[in-house]
Design a protein around this motif. Structure first.
Motif, PDB file in Angstrom:
ATOM      1  N   LYS A  78       0.805  -1.291  -0.117  1.00 14.87           N
ATOM      2  CA  LYS A  78      -0.021   0.040   0.079  1.00 14.87           C
ATOM      3  C   LYS A  78       0.851   1.316   0.127  1.00 14.87           C
ATOM      4  CE  LYS A  78      -3.609  -2.243   2.715  1.00 14.87           C
ATOM      5  NZ  LYS A  78      -4.280  -2.277   4.162  1.00 14.87           N
ATOM      6  N   GLY A  79       0.571   2.367  -0.810  1.00 19.12           N
ATOM      7  CA  GLY A  79       1.218   3.513  -0.677  1.00 19.12           C
ATOM      8  C   GLY A  79       1.945   3.708  -1.712  1.00 19.12           C
ATOM      9  N   LEU A  80       2.689   4.910  -1.977  1.00 22.50           N
ATOM     10  CA  LEU A  80       3.716   5.355  -2.655  1.00 22.50           C
ATOM     11  C   LEU A  80       3.317   4.923  -4.223  1.00 22.50           C
ATOM     12  CD1 LEU A  80       7.067   4.627  -1.067  1.00 22.50           C
ATOM     13  CD2 LEU A  80       5.870   6.784  -1.239  1.00 22.50           C
ATOM     14  N   ASP A  81       2.043   5.085  -4.652  1.00 22.06           N
ATOM     15  CA  ASP A  81       1.474   4.720  -5.836  1.00 22.06           C
ATOM     16  C   ASP A  81       2.228   5.433  -6.914  1.00 22.06           C
ATOM     17  OD1 ASP A  81      -0.320   3.423  -4.269  1.00 22.06           O
ATOM     18  OD2 ASP A  81      -1.842   4.649  -4.859  1.00 22.06           O
ATOM     19  N   THR A  82       2.698   6.771  -6.793  1.00 19.30           N
ATOM     20  CA  THR A  82       3.565   7.572  -8.033  1.00 19.30           C
ATOM     21  C   THR A  82       4.823   6.796  -8.143  1.00 19.30           C
ATOM     22  OG1 THR A  82       2.184   9.687  -7.758  1.00 19.30           O
ATOM     23  CG2 THR A  82       4.357   9.573  -8.878  1.00 19.30           C
ATOM     24  N   LEU A 100      -2.128  -5.710  -5.671  1.00 22.81           N
ATOM     25  CA  LEU A 100      -1.755  -4.682  -6.221  1.00 22.81           C
ATOM     26  C   LEU A 100      -2.211  -3.813  -5.042  1.00 22.81           C
ATOM     27  CD1 LEU A 100      -0.436  -2.836  -8.483  1.00 22.81           C
ATOM     28  CD2 LEU A 100      -2.913  -2.486  -9.082  1.00 22.81           C
ATOM     29  N   GLY A 101      -1.100  -3.252  -4.202  1.00 22.43           N
ATOM     30  CA  GLY A 101      -1.386  -2.110  -3.273  1.00 22.43           C
ATOM     31  C   GLY A 101      -2.333  -2.687  -2.003  1.00 22.43           C
ATOM     32  N   THR A 102      -1.982  -4.004  -1.774  1.00 20.85           N
ATOM     33  CA  THR A 102      -2.621  -4.600  -0.565  1.00 20.85           C
ATOM     34  C   THR A 102      -1.921  -4.908   0.710  1.00 20.85           C
ATOM     35  OG1 THR A 102      -2.403  -6.805  -1.565  1.00 20.85           O
ATOM     36  CG2 THR A 102      -4.352  -5.726  -2.262  1.00 20.85           C
ATOM     37  N   VAL A 103      -0.625  -4.826   0.567  1.00 23.18           N
ATOM     38  CA  VAL A 103       0.200  -5.328   1.626  1.00 23.18           C
ATOM     39  C   VAL A 103       0.625  -4.256   2.751  1.00 23.18           C
ATOM     40  CG1 VAL A 103       2.346  -6.797   2.142  1.00 23.18           C
ATOM     41  CG2 VAL A 103       1.041  -7.430   0.199  1.00 23.18           C
ATOM     42  N   ASP A 104       0.641  -4.517   4.008  1.00 24.29           N
ATOM     43  CA  ASP A 104       1.270  -3.475   4.832  1.00 24.29           C
ATOM     44  C   ASP A 104       2.574  -2.973   4.341  1.00 24.29           C
ATOM     45  OD1 ASP A 104       1.985  -2.090   7.041  1.00 24.29           O
ATOM     46  OD2 ASP A 104       1.411  -3.610   8.586  1.00 24.29           O
ATOM     47  N   PRO A 105       2.725  -1.951   4.197  1.00 31.52           N
ATOM     48  CA  PRO A 105       4.040  -1.093   3.765  1.00 31.52           C
ATOM     49  C   PRO A 105       5.326  -1.590   4.702  1.00 31.52           C
ATOM     50  CG  PRO A 105       2.416   0.729   4.451  1.00 31.52           C
ATOM     51  CD  PRO A 105       1.686  -0.792   4.427  1.00 31.52           C
ATOM     52  N   GLU A 106       4.695  -1.756   6.155  1.00 31.38           N
ATOM     53  CA  GLU A 106       5.793  -1.834   6.991  1.00 31.38           C
ATOM     54  C   GLU A 106       6.275  -3.336   7.075  1.00 31.38           C
ATOM     55  OE1 GLU A 106       7.386   0.422   8.765  1.00 31.38           O
ATOM     56  OE2 GLU A 106       6.019   2.304   7.909  1.00 31.38           O
ATOM     57  N   SER A 107       5.628  -4.122   6.400  1.00 31.75           N
ATOM     58  CA  SER A 107       6.128  -5.692   6.836  1.00 31.75           C
ATOM     59  C   SER A 107       6.700  -6.111   5.341  1.00 31.75           C
ATOM     60  CB  SER A 107       4.512  -6.369   6.656  1.00 31.75           C
ATOM     61  OG  SER A 107       4.088  -6.364   5.046  1.00 31.75           O
ATOM     62  N   GLU A 190       5.205  12.301  -1.793  1.00 32.80           N
ATOM     63  CA  GLU A 190       4.869  11.154  -1.126  1.00 32.80           C
ATOM     64  C   GLU A 190       5.731  10.611  -0.291  1.00 32.80           C
ATOM     65  OE1 GLU A 190       2.449   8.374  -4.487  1.00 32.80           O
ATOM     66  OE2 GLU A 190       4.523   8.291  -4.535  1.00 32.80           O
ATOM     67  N   VAL A 191       7.264  10.763  -0.485  1.00 35.67           N
ATOM     68  CA  VAL A 191       8.267  10.203   0.237  1.00 35.67           C
ATOM     69  C   VAL A 191       8.352  10.835   1.656  1.00 35.67           C
ATOM     70  CG1 VAL A 191      10.710   9.507   0.451  1.00 35.67           C
ATOM     71  CG2 VAL A 191       9.630   9.348  -1.737  1.00 35.67           C
ATOM     72  N   ARG A 192       8.237  12.231   1.604  1.00 34.32           N
ATOM     73  CA  ARG A 192       8.132  13.133   2.637  1.00 34.32           C
ATOM     74  C   ARG A 192       7.045  12.688   3.685  1.00 34.32           C
ATOM     75  NH1 ARG A 192       7.249  17.791   0.569  1.00 34.32           N
ATOM     76  NH2 ARG A 192       9.534  18.810   0.444  1.00 34.32           N
ATOM     77  N   ARG A 193       5.947  12.095   3.357  1.00 36.41           N
ATOM     78  CA  ARG A 193       4.776  11.761   4.056  1.00 36.41           C
ATOM     79  C   ARG A 193       5.206  10.393   4.885  1.00 36.41           C
ATOM     80  NH1 ARG A 193       1.521  13.689  -0.072  1.00 36.41           N
ATOM     81  NH2 ARG A 193       1.438  11.639  -1.221  1.00 36.41           N
ATOM     82  N   GLY A 207      10.067  -3.674   3.795  1.00 39.56           N
ATOM     83  CA  GLY A 207       8.803  -3.022   3.298  1.00 39.56           C
ATOM     84  C   GLY A 207       9.013  -2.266   2.119  1.00 39.56           C
ATOM     85  N   ILE A 208       7.950  -1.355   2.051  1.00 41.02           N
ATOM     86  CA  ILE A 208       7.961  -0.290   0.906  1.00 41.02           C
ATOM     87  C   ILE A 208       9.057   0.693   0.858  1.00 41.02           C
ATOM     88  CG2 ILE A 208       6.668   1.461   1.677  1.00 41.02           C
ATOM     89  CD1 ILE A 208       5.260   1.401  -0.891  1.00 41.02           C
ATOM     90  N   LYS A 209       9.885   0.648   2.013  1.00 41.10           N
ATOM     91  CA  LYS A 209      11.141   1.679   2.005  1.00 41.10           C
ATOM     92  C   LYS A 209      12.172   1.216   1.168  1.00 41.10           C
ATOM     93  CE  LYS A 209       9.972   3.772   6.375  1.00 41.10           C
ATOM     94  NZ  LYS A 209      10.309   4.116   7.985  1.00 41.10           N
ATOM     95  N   LYS A 210      11.994  -0.038   0.739  1.00 42.60           N
ATOM     96  CA  LYS A 210      13.310  -0.436   0.010  1.00 42.60           C
ATOM     97  C   LYS A 210      13.161   0.108  -1.556  1.00 42.60           C
ATOM     98  CE  LYS A 210      12.273  -4.732   0.943  1.00 42.60           C
ATOM     99  NZ  LYS A 210      12.420  -6.152   1.101  1.00 42.60           N
TER     100      LYS A 210
END
Length: 330
Positions: A78-82, A100-107, A190-193, A207-210
């Motif tokens: 989820k998140g960082l769609d752009t 597509l955009g369904t997993v917890d971004p911290e996992s 997006e990244v700032r948020r 997670g998505i931070k990678k």
């Protein structure tokens, strides 16, 4: 882990003629062709980042009764769609998408997680008499599903479509895409948020931070939090954008190397679709769409149509478009 299907409302699509199931091989049909025909069918769309995999998958889904399973490591979150370049609701054109955009971004969504949930999605799609299309740039996900899943190759027959673009053209497109993400898509915001200015050091290993674009923005956002002057911040932003472009080009190169390795290792019937001319004409509106249809979408449709009727007949030379043109199929 909860079921991770994300289903959008699906517009009316044309249904393909059902496959005929045989109890015994018909006269004149080899054992190989018999077993190939009796397996459920899965289409897999591969390619480096930015080559148009999602576009082709949606094109095919609209021609057949199909649903798409995302196989991009960062787009599952989820998140960082752009930043992760997820297809928009408008671009989906009513085609259902899974993972597509369904997993917890911290996992951490692992290869084993993908194998498990993609398998569930495939079965769910087949139970509704639809065609599963797997599309995404994370070739390690596809490799694990196809090669390491004990039941997969026994139960399914796969058609591999490889959307390819000449590296020079793709590199230019990737750089332009990053600029659009920054100027129009709000990449920085997006990244700032999700950036924590109070943390001593951000962890970009989970997670998505990678995702490419998050670690590269660290020094810029840290400087912003520390109150750097405007000139310093502008330099840090330019450096971050440059690193995003460089790392995305590196990713595309590695993905292309992996595709070549997979094709050689298993001798997969991987059909190369050269989208270079379509990319060169992308700014020409209808002309660009016409080239995409001729060079990519239409050849892919011919391949998939043959695959659904007789999978063994889709083993063509690697440069599919050239073969089809030479033999009067386009």
């Amino acid at each position: 882990m909860q079921t991770l299907f994300s289903i959008a409302a699906c517009q009316q699509v044309v249904h393909i003629q059902p496959m005929v199931r045989f109890q015994n091989p018909p006269a004149g049909l080899s054992i190989d062709r018999f077993f190939s025909r009796n397996k459920d069918k899965v289409v897999i769309v591969m390619g480096a980042t930015g080559t148009g995999k999602s576009r082709l998958a949606i094109d095919l889904a609209l021609k057949y009764s199909a649903e798409i399973i995302n196989s991009d490591k960062m787009q599952v979150y989820k998140g960082l769609d752009t930043l992760t370049n997820k297809v928009t609701e408008e671009e989906c054109k009513g085609v259902p998408h899974h993972l597509l955009g369904t997993v917890d971004p911290e996992s951490n969504f692992t290869v084993n997680d993908f194998k498990h949930h993609a398998s569930l999605a495939i079965e769910s799609i087949l139970e509704r008499d639809r065609l599963p299309i797997i599309a995404g740039g994370s070739n390690s996900y596809i490799e694990a599903l196809v090669d390491e899943h004990p039941e997969f190759r026994r139960r399914y027959e796969c058609c591999f479509l490889w959307v390819d673009v000449t590296p020079r053209v793709l590199n230019s497109f990737v750089s332009e895409r990053v600029d659009r993400m920054v100027e129009v898509g709000g990449l920085v915001d997006e990244v700032r948020r999700m950036f924590d200015p109070t943390a001593d050091e951000e962890d970009y290993s989970t997670g998505i931070k990678k995702a490419i674009g998050v670690p590269e923005m660290h020094h810029y956002l840290r400087g912003e939090a520390c109150g750097n002057d405007e000139e310093t911040q502008e330099a840090l932003l330019m450096e971050a954008i440059s690193n995003i472009k460089k790392n995305t080009r590196t990713l595309a190169h590695r993905q292309l190397q992996k595709i070549h390795r997979l094709r050689s290792k298993w001798n997969w019937s991987m059909h190369r679709l050269d989208a270079t001319e379509a990319f060169l004409n992308r700014r020409r509106g209808r002309e660009g769409d016409r080239v995409w249809e001729k060079q990519v979408a239409r050849p892919a449709t011919v391949i998939v149509s043959k695959f659904l009727v007789d999978p063994m007949s889709t083993i063509l030379p690697h440069d599919t478009t050239f073969w089809l043109l030479q033999h009067g199929r386009l």
